[in-house]
Design a protein around this motif. Sequence first.
Motif: not given
Length: 314
Positions: A103-104, A201-202, A281-283, A286-291
């Motif tokens: 993971g990032l 997919e952070v 928050a990290y999980l 990963s499932v809905c936030g965009d870099l």
Amino acid sequence: MCVACTHTIHRARHHFGWNRDFEPALVAKAGETIHFECLDSSGGQLGKGATLETLSNLDFGKINPVTGPVYVEGAKPGDALKVTLRRFVPSGVGWTANIPGFGLLADQFAEPALHMWTYDPVAMTPSLYGPGGRVPLKPFAGTIGVAPAEPGLHSVVPPRQVGGNMDIRDLTAGVTLYLPVEVEGALFSIGDTHAAQGDGEVCGTAIESQMEVEATIELVKDARLKSPRFTTTQPVTRHLDGAGYEVTTGVGPDLMTGARESLMRMIDLLGVEHGMSPIDAYLLCSVCGDLRISEIVDAPNWVVSFYFPRIVFA
């Protein structure tokens, strides 16, 4: 059941990694539609009722199985496969995990974590996230590709010029993907299906979920593609856009550092505004936030932004 499909490949016909010498699970003609039964990225190890103990005992030799391969008659090096993704048939069960060392922000999240999801596989309404919010769903295939020309067994983990574990959230129903062919027959495989994912997919996993996929495989002769490309026929973030976004940034001379910083600041923001623990928050990120790379020309500093959809908490 797919009435238009010429063939079905059952999920028992899967493999790990890429190898030009794998025996085909199917020989198909160009233009045929195939029904693929796909396992989730754990290879079925993290099914309904999985716990942290299950995660701790994960057999990494069984990670990321892909269904196939399909030998496409007439496919030669220099050609391209034209793969039209027709339909996804979700299972209704999924999981998201923090796997130590992956993971990032692996250096900041050293302990394992697991969230199990259930969702309506027909209505595909947003899925409840236990710590808070509901995540819009958009099923897609994370791993999709063909065999590389280089002999031997190659890991399934890194993406390649011939596709593979690309984890592109927009490879969903209605999309047409073009893959460079490097070996005779192409040897196409697909798997690692997801119910939802953010771009990046952070944490290293999304909503990992077993599914079935219907795809039509055609052949483009002498395409000479250097890497995969794809065509979408509709907006790609409509499921997330409805309430706008909260956005954090990372600014500096290194894109990876900027990505990490923008994500860390979003995790902090979700903690302040929604009372979330850092790991929850990290999980969720990963499932809905965009870099996104917002700026890459104003040297010496670049801007990476992290977009979190407000609709999750609407």
